[in-house]
Design an enzyme around this catalytic site. Structure first.
Site, mmCIF file in Angstrom:
data_model
loop_
_atom_site.group_PDB
_atom_site.id
_atom_site.type_symbol
_atom_site.label_atom_id
_atom_site.label_comp_id
_atom_site.label_asym_id
_atom_site.label_seq_id
_atom_site.Cartn_x
_atom_site.Cartn_y
_atom_site.Cartn_z
ATOM 1 N N LYS A 29 0.832 -1.209 0.000
ATOM 2 C CA LYS A 29 0.000 0.000 0.000
ATOM 3 C C LYS A 29 0.869 1.262 0.000
ATOM 4 O O LYS A 29 0.555 2.239 -0.679
ATOM 5 C CB LYS A 29 -0.934 -0.014 1.214
ATOM 6 C CG LYS A 29 -1.844 1.200 1.290
ATOM 7 C CD LYS A 29 -3.001 0.948 2.234
ATOM 8 C CE LYS A 29 -2.558 0.757 3.682
ATOM 9 N NZ LYS A 29 -2.028 1.977 4.304
ATOM 10 N N ARG A 104 -10.003 2.511 9.519
ATOM 11 C CA ARG A 104 -9.546 1.139 9.788
ATOM 12 C C ARG A 104 -10.640 0.311 10.445
ATOM 13 O O ARG A 104 -10.522 -0.895 10.521
ATOM 14 C CB ARG A 104 -8.390 1.155 10.777
ATOM 15 C CG ARG A 104 -7.029 1.485 10.237
ATOM 16 C CD ARG A 104 -6.204 0.244 10.006
ATOM 17 N NE ARG A 104 -4.847 0.306 10.537
ATOM 18 C CZ ARG A 104 -3.886 1.133 10.184
ATOM 19 N NH1 ARG A 104 -4.143 2.090 9.332
ATOM 20 N NH2 ARG A 104 -2.689 1.048 10.691
ATOM 21 N N ARG A 138 12.387 -12.350 4.603
ATOM 22 C CA ARG A 138 13.185 -11.131 4.773
ATOM 23 C C ARG A 138 14.152 -11.257 5.946
ATOM 24 O O ARG A 138 13.758 -11.610 7.052
ATOM 25 C CB ARG A 138 12.192 -9.994 5.050
ATOM 26 C CG ARG A 138 12.650 -8.647 4.649
ATOM 27 C CD ARG A 138 11.494 -7.759 4.290
ATOM 28 N NE ARG A 138 10.609 -7.482 5.420
ATOM 29 C CZ ARG A 138 9.543 -6.703 5.336
ATOM 30 N NH1 ARG A 138 9.220 -6.140 4.189
ATOM 31 N NH2 ARG A 138 8.792 -6.500 6.394
ATOM 32 N N ARG A 171 13.580 -9.961 11.745
ATOM 33 C CA ARG A 171 12.843 -9.097 12.672
ATOM 34 C C ARG A 171 11.709 -9.885 13.303
ATOM 35 O O ARG A 171 11.045 -10.678 12.638
ATOM 36 C CB ARG A 171 12.254 -7.904 11.912
ATOM 37 C CG ARG A 171 13.131 -6.685 11.951
ATOM 38 C CD ARG A 171 12.565 -5.599 11.087
ATOM 39 N NE ARG A 171 11.108 -5.476 11.201
ATOM 40 C CZ ARG A 171 10.383 -4.633 10.469
ATOM 41 N NH1 ARG A 171 10.953 -3.864 9.582
ATOM 42 N NH2 ARG A 171 9.079 -4.570 10.623
ATOM 43 N N ARG A 182 -1.084 -10.627 12.277
ATOM 44 C CA ARG A 182 -1.413 -9.285 11.823
ATOM 45 C C ARG A 182 -2.441 -9.317 10.697
ATOM 46 O O ARG A 182 -3.353 -8.508 10.648
ATOM 47 C CB ARG A 182 -0.145 -8.575 11.329
ATOM 48 C CG ARG A 182 0.319 -7.513 12.307
ATOM 49 C CD ARG A 182 1.749 -7.129 12.115
ATOM 50 N NE ARG A 182 2.061 -6.604 10.798
ATOM 51 C CZ ARG A 182 3.291 -6.591 10.288
ATOM 52 N NH1 ARG A 182 4.293 -7.080 10.972
ATOM 53 N NH2 ARG A 182 3.509 -6.101 9.096
HETATM 54 P P1 ADP Z 1 0.955 -0.113 9.785
HETATM 55 O O1 ADP Z 1 0.459 -0.188 8.378
HETATM 56 O O2 ADP Z 1 2.255 -0.794 10.020
HETATM 57 O O3 ADP Z 1 -0.089 -0.428 10.813
HETATM 58 P P2 ADP Z 1 0.535 2.769 10.034
HETATM 59 O O4 ADP Z 1 1.558 3.822 9.825
HETATM 60 O O5 ADP Z 1 -0.635 2.774 9.126
HETATM 61 O O6 ADP Z 1 1.361 1.424 9.982
HETATM 62 O O7 ADP Z 1 -0.005 2.839 11.533
HETATM 63 C C1 ADP Z 1 0.845 2.797 12.628
HETATM 64 C C2 ADP Z 1 0.052 2.750 13.921
HETATM 65 O O8 ADP Z 1 -0.743 3.933 14.033
HETATM 66 C C3 ADP Z 1 -0.938 1.621 14.018
HETATM 67 O O9 ADP Z 1 -0.335 0.457 14.506
HETATM 68 C C4 ADP Z 1 -1.952 2.186 15.004
HETATM 69 O O10 ADP Z 1 -1.470 2.114 16.325
HETATM 70 C C5 ADP Z 1 -2.002 3.640 14.600
HETATM 71 N N1 ADP Z 1 -3.068 3.925 13.599
HETATM 72 C C6 ADP Z 1 -2.876 4.360 12.325
HETATM 73 N N2 ADP Z 1 -4.045 4.552 11.701
HETATM 74 C C7 ADP Z 1 -5.014 4.220 12.576
HETATM 75 C C8 ADP Z 1 -6.443 4.178 12.524
HETATM 76 N N3 ADP Z 1 -7.110 4.531 11.424
HETATM 77 N N4 ADP Z 1 -7.094 3.776 13.638
HETATM 78 C C9 ADP Z 1 -6.440 3.428 14.753
HETATM 79 N N5 ADP Z 1 -5.106 3.428 14.871
HETATM 80 C C10 ADP Z 1 -4.385 3.823 13.802
#
Ligand code: ADP
Length: 235
Positions: A29, A104, A138, A171, A182
């Site tokens: 993404k 989300r 990885r 990792r 996940r």
């Molecule tokens: P990843 O794709 O690894 O989860 P992101 O940068 O999208 O990385 O998000 C990092 C963290 O930010 C998430 O693990 C969560 O804690 C928080 N977060 C991001 N977007 C949301 C959302 N829409 N609702 C709730 N928590 C969020």
């Protein structure tokens, strides 16, 4: 209490498009979102980046969300909504908008749609088994951050860094069981969100195993909606 009728009016009267990009963790993404803002006059709002920024500047919100983010948990809906609504109303006033990482959860999607009109939701439909294979292969050299892949980018000597000869490690969150966890967590939370947009006729599926396979389809769709910034090659 977050509602500002003037902003809603402005937003619905503007000709700016609002897109959402969704996709499983490890599904590319980030790559697709980067190419979108590279090739189209679209501003991206990534909820993760915004949250990390607030943590970095130690704002009140940043201090509140830190404990969730450090544990890898979702931040409570009310906090994320507050942040996104504020930021998107600034950004959407003068630009096409791409929401990345938000919504989300179903409550986030419902709340968002009660405030602004969403034009299209692009879902990157990447098979879970492809993601697992890719991530679990990885390996990294902890000293330098150099990454290798057991299939696509092998080190000269299996298990060891090419430059220093030191051992490579995997990792913790790249291990198969963690990746599977996940993905299943993602599925539980976002399936209802996808269904919500599907029922509203907003959902577009872009299926493929690799970003280079998905990107031309995304580009083709967006180019029908918005004039691209420049002539672009499909890569
Ligand atoms: P990843 O794709 O690894 O989860 P992101 O940068 O999208 O990385 O998000 C990092 C963290 O930010 C998430 O693990 C969560 O804690 C928080 N977060 C991001 N977007 C949301 C959302 N829409 N609702 C709730 N928590 C969020």
């Amino acid at each position: 209490q977050l509602q500002d009728p003037n902003l809603i009016l402005m937003a619905s009267a503007s000709r700016f498009m609002r897109f959402i990009i969704m996709g499983p963790p490890g599904g590319g993404k980030g790559t697709i979102a980067e190419r979108i803002v590279r090739d189209f006059p679209i501003k991206s709002l990534a909820s993760g980046d915004l949250l990390r920024h607030h943590m970095a500047i130690k704002s009140k919100l940043g201090l509140e969300v830190g404990k969730y983010m450090n544990r890898g948990e979702l931040v409570p809906d009310s906090l994320v909504l507050e942040l996104i609504i504020e930021e998107q109303s600034k950004a959407a006033a003068n630009s096409h908008l791409l929401l990345d990482g938000f919504p989300r959860t179903l409550p986030q999607a419902e709340n968002l749609c009660s405030r602004m009109q969403i034009d299209r939701v692009m879902n990157l439909d990447v098979p879970f088994n492809v993601i697992v294979e890719r991530i679990k292969g990885r390996w990294i050299h902890p000293g330098s951050g150099r990454t290798y892949h057991t299939e696509f980018n092998k080190p000269v000597r299996e298990g060891f860094d090419d430059v220093t000869g030191e051992p490579l490690i995997q990792r913790e969150d790249d291990k198969e069981s963690v990746v599977l966890d996940r993905l299943s967590h993602y599925k539980d939370l976002t399936e209802p969100v996808l269904e919500y947009f599907r029922q509203r006729g907003l959902l577009l599926q872009f299926t493929g195993s690799y970003s280079n396979e998905i990107w031309p389809k995304v580009h083709e769709f967006l180019a029908q909606e918005i004039e691209p910034l420049q002539y672009t090659k499909y890569s």
